[in-house]
Scaffold this active site. Structure first.
Site, short mmCIF file in Angstrom:
data_model
loop_
_atom_site.label_atom_id
_atom_site.label_comp_id
_atom_site.label_asym_id
_atom_site.label_seq_id
_atom_site.Cartn_x
_atom_site.Cartn_y
_atom_site.Cartn_z
N LYS A 1 4.83 4.31 -1.58
CA LYS A 1 4.91 5.61 -2.27
C LYS A 1 6.27 6.28 -2.02
O LYS A 1 6.68 7.15 -2.80
CB LYS A 1 3.77 6.51 -1.84
N GLY B 1 0.82 -1.21 0.00
CA GLY B 1 0.00 0.00 0.00
C GLY B 1 0.85 1.25 0.00
O GLY B 1 1.96 1.28 -0.57
N SER B 2 0.38 2.29 0.69
CA SER B 2 0.96 3.63 0.54
C SER B 2 2.37 3.81 1.09
O SER B 2 3.04 4.79 0.75
CB SER B 2 0.04 4.68 1.17
N THR B 3 2.86 2.90 1.94
CA THR B 3 4.25 3.02 2.36
C THR B 3 5.18 2.88 1.16
O THR B 3 6.31 3.37 1.18
CB THR B 3 4.60 1.94 3.42
#
Length: 580
Positions: free
Chosen positions: A311, A307-309
């Protein structure tokens, strides 16, 4: 008549030749046995008149970063019987059955078995072993042995691992460092007569065992305890399936803590947890499967969608490539259309106009989809290689899982979009943390590890362990920019629940839906590091299948804050007081 005499003489001659040949053959065979094969038959004769018993070597101890013993040995006993020496079988059977709490029939079967030596029971407490020895029963042997003992019981159980009945490592560091820890067994050689009874007047020959080496590791018992307490509290509060934490030095890869709760008692590793319920009706395979699951270390054995980690990797790649700056402008209406897909932002109403820095602070999917498009499939994939994402970390634990990533030849625009914000591929939490460490430590690679040095049991020999590191994968400028951006995430953005007054902390939140989609099962996570501009510690926390609120920024970030609140002062990282 002449013919008969001639035939008779010829027969005698042939018989004489045969006798001579047989004699020569016999002499040759004796010579062979006595000279050529004498050593071999001496050894066989020696074996007939000696009995060998093993003396187990003491396994090396494991010490934490502060010199605290976290794996050691306890003296136990092995009780055995020698058939030809037992004088009162009924006494031996009755006594051993009572003292060892074994069925009489089981003991009888072994005592009455005609063999050189029958082991009745291993891992007998030394006090009980001494008591049995005091009975001085003929034919009963009490040999001292070692059993692995873990003073902290369940602490770091899936990291340390444990040993089996043969004192050989089964999982964890006990397996990884087996050759250094195990030592060399000794032997006791006892002279026996033709009937197999030991000769009273003959002295025992002993070959003394050589103790295994000690292992010193980077794990710190105090930091591990802080992290475990926080993880167990989260497990209970969120009724989660499991909670995992890694705490590491991002500059050299030394792992200070690795938590996977629920943990298990290393001194009772074959006892399933109460949550399993009644185990009596389980088959051997079912029980082993449950044990394997209990022993499993998900941080390195299992992969997940980050997920967003992730990014952080997209941002670092784009900044390094020069396709974006922190001030570049974007617009988020709450979704972004890629081919025939409408990919939504977590903020349904959208973030509106925002810079790339704000998009990072807001964890905005539409912004990162566009950044991924600027990179393109080929260039983005080249950064995966450059940042070692497609390689295993090389951690000194067994069973590390590899990253599962799209083949770039099969990636389309939709796959590029989903990868840019951390979906549609899988990696381990340790792989993600290691790569983020390279991004924020100045741009160089590290190898995560526990082993620091090996010392001989008497401390005279020391072997420092070394690991591959120092390869530049990002510029210092990009690393500095990423530290700044991730500090903003915690100070003002989605990671604000990890903010601690007086500390500069960087980090990134994530909430990833588990496969198959639509089941309502999530993994919430947070990666944090401190101090933000000179990171000395980095941590990742994952909460698997939390019940109720599942957003990483809401439930994972505060747990890392709690851990940092405890360990930063312990590590000598002081708060900065304004206007001092």
């Amino acid at each position: 008549m002449h013919f008969v005499k001639t035939h008779h003489r010829r027969g005698i001659l042939i018989l004489s030749i045969l006798i001579i040949m047989a004699a020569v053959g016999l002499i040759g065979r004796l010579a062979c046995l006595m000279i050529v094969q004498s050593d071999h038959y001496n050894e066989l004769a020696e074996e007939l008149h000696t009995r060998e018993r093993k003396i187990k070597a003491a396994r090396g101890s494991i010490y934490d970063a502060k010199g605290t013993i976290i794996a050691t040995n306890r003296t136990v006993c092995t009780i055995s019987v020698i058939y030809n020496q037992v004088k009162d079988k009924e006494l031996v059977i009755r006594t051993l059955s009572q003292e060892l709490e074994l069925p009489e029939q089981t003991v009888r079967k072994k005592v009455e078995k005609y063999s050189a030596r029958e082991i009745i029971k291993t891992n007998v407490d030394k006090t009980l072993g001494d008591k049995i020895r005091s009975y001085d029963m003929a034919g009963v042997k009490v040999d001292e042995d070692y059993k692995r003992y873990y003073p902290f019981h369940s602490l770091a159980s899936k990291v340390l691992g444990f040993t089996g009945s043969d004192n050989q490592g089964i999982i964890g560091l006990e397996v990884s460092y087996e050759s250094q820890l195990k030592g060399l067994d000794g032997t006791i050689l006892t002279l026996t007569d033709a009937a197999g009874a030991e000769v009273d007047s003959a002295a025992e020959d002993r070959i003394e065992p050589i103790a295994g080496n000690d292992l010193y590791i980077s794990l710190d018992v105090n930091i591990q305890m802080y992290a475990e307490q926080a993880a167990y509290k989260t497990l209970e509060q969120k009724q989660a399936k499991q909670v995992s934490v890694i705490i590491m030095n991002p500059k050299n890869g030394e792992i200070m803590a690795m938590v996977n709760v629920p943990e298990f008692d290393l001194n009772e590793p074959f006892t399933l947890p109460d949550s399993v319920g009644n185990t009596e009706n389980l088959s051997a395979k079912q029980k082993q499967d449950l044990l394997n699951q209990m022993w499993r270390n998900p941080i390195i054995n299992d992969t997940y969608e980050p997920g967003s980690t992730f990014k952080t990797i997209t941002a670092a790649s784009a900044l390094e490539e020069g396709v974006v700056t922190l001030n570049d402008s974007f617009s988020c209406p709450g979704y972004y259309i890629v081919e025939d897909r409408k990919i939504r932002c977590h903020k349904v109403s959208g973030h509106g106009a925002e810079t790339f820095l704000q998009g990072t602070m807001n964890s905005c999917n539409p912004v990162f989809i566009q950044v991924g498009q600027r990179l393109g499939i080929e260039k983005f994939y080249s950064y995966f290689k450059q940042l070692k994402l497609l390689e295993k970390t090389g951690v000194d634990l067994p069973g590390e899982a590899a990253t599962i990533m799209h083949n770039p030849k099969n990636m389309g625009e939709v796959e590029l979009a989903t990868v840019s914000f951390g979906q549609s591929f899988q990696l381990t939490p340790l792989r993600l943390l290691t790569t983020i460490s390279s991004i924020i430590n100045g741009g160089t690679t590290i190898t995560p590890h526990f082993g620091v040095e090996i010392r001989s049991s008497d401390g005279t020999k020391v072997q420092k362990l070394s690991y591959r590191s120092g390869e530049r994968v990002l510029s210092e400028k990009t690393s500095e920019t990423m530290r700044y951006a991730l500090e903003k995430v915690v100070a003002e953005g989605g990671g604000i629940k990890a903010f601690i007054e007086g500390y500069s902390i960087g980090g990134k939140t994530a909430t990833s839906e588990k496969l198959p989609r639509g089941t309502g099962k999530y993994i919430s996570s947070f990666v944090g590091f401190a101090p933000a501009q000179d990171p000395k510690v980095i941590a990742i926390l994952t909460i698997d299948e939390p019940v109720g609120v599942y957003y990483g920024g809401t439930i994972a970030a505060p747990v890392v804050k709690e851990i940092f609140d405890n360990i930063l002062p312990y590590l000598g990282i002081d708060k900065k007081i304004e206007n001092e």
